[in-house]
Design a protein around this motif. Structure first.
Motif, PDB file in Angstrom:
ATOM      1  N   GLN A  14       0.831  -1.192   0.000  1.00 11.27           N
ATOM      2  CA  GLN A  14       0.000   0.000   0.000  1.00 11.27           C
ATOM      3  C   GLN A  14       0.875   1.256   0.000  1.00 11.27           C
ATOM      4  N   GLU A  16       2.228   4.955   0.893  1.00  8.37           N
ATOM      5  CA  GLU A  16       2.424   5.777   2.083  1.00  8.37           C
ATOM      6  C   GLU A  16       2.677   7.196   1.596  1.00  8.37           C
ATOM      7  N   LYS A  52      -3.780  10.743  -0.372  1.00  6.96           N
ATOM      8  CA  LYS A  52      -4.742  10.822   0.740  1.00  6.96           C
ATOM      9  C   LYS A  52      -6.181  10.636   0.271  1.00  6.96           C
ATOM     10  N   MET A  56      -5.539   5.922  -0.390  1.00 11.22           N
ATOM     11  CA  MET A  56      -5.707   5.739   1.064  1.00 11.22           C
ATOM     12  C   MET A  56      -7.175   5.713   1.487  1.00 11.22           C
TER      13      MET A  56
END
Length: 168
Positions: A14, A16, A52, A56
Motif C-alpha cells: 500500500q 504511504e 490521501k 488511502m
C-alpha cells in the motif's frame, strides 16, 4: 507498511505519504498521460493530496486500492498496480502503470497477476474488469495473458475503450 503480495522480484504494498515524489514522476510520464490521463499532479503537495484522497481512502472504504510496486532487492519504486472501485463501473477494475525503463521485463504482468488473485481472494470478489484504449497494445496483451477476456467496447471519458472482464 502493508504488503499486499510479493513475487520473486517484486513487493506490492500500500502507498504511504512518503511515496509522493514517486507519484509525481510516474503520473507525469508521457505514457501515463497518453494512455491513462493527465491527473494534474505537478508538485509533491499535489501527490500527497492524491494519495490521501485516492488510494488511502480506497483502502479504508473497500479494502483495496492502487499500490506501490517496487523491486524486492533494492526497494526501488517502479510502478503501481491495484484494484479501483469507480462509480461508473459495476465491478472493481484493475489498474496499473509502470515507469518506461521497467517495461518489457515482465514486472507489470507479475504484479497484475498476483495483485489480482490476492485481492480477489482477500476481498471475496468474483469479477474484476479492466478498461484500456484500443491502441494500448501492450496493456491489452497483458490483460489477455493473465486471463481477462474482451467483453465490449465502451464510451469512457470521451473516447472508445476496450472493457475486459476477469471471472475469479
Amino acid at each position: 507498511m502493508k504488503v499486499v503480495c510479493e513475487t520473486e522480484r517484486l513487493v506490492v504494498r500500500q502507498f504511504e505519504l512518503s511515496d509522493a515524489p514517486f507519484i509525481v514522476r510516474l503520473l507525469n510520464d508521457d505514457l501515463f498521460i497518453r494512455y491513462i490521463s493527465d491527473k494534474n499532479i505537478r508538485t509533491q503537495e499535489d501527490a500527497t493530496n492524491y494519495l490521501k484522497t485516492g488510494p488511502m481512502v480506497s483502502y479504508k472504504k473497500h479494502g483495496f486500492g492502487l499500490n506501490l510496486v517496487c523491486l524486492k532487492e533494492t526497494h526501488t519504486p517502479i510502478g503501481m498496480c491495484g484494484l479501483l472501485k469507480r462509480d461508473e463501473l459495476e465491478s472493481p477494475d484493475l489498474g496499473y502503470a509502470f515507469l518506461p525503463e521497467y517495461s518489457g521485463k515482465g514486472y507489470a504482468r507479475k504484479a497484475a497477476e498476483n495483485t489480482l488473485k490476492t485481492v480477489m481472494k482477500t476481498c471475496s470478489l468474483d469479477k474484476v474488469v479492466a478498461v484500456t484504449l484500443p491502441d494500448n497494445v501492450r496493456s491489452n496483451k497483458l490483460l489477455e495473458t493473465i486471463g481477462f477476456r474482451l467483453k465490449e467496447t465502451i464510451e469512457w471519458y470521451g473516447s472508445q475503450n476496450n472493457l475486459y472482464e476477469y471471472l475469479g
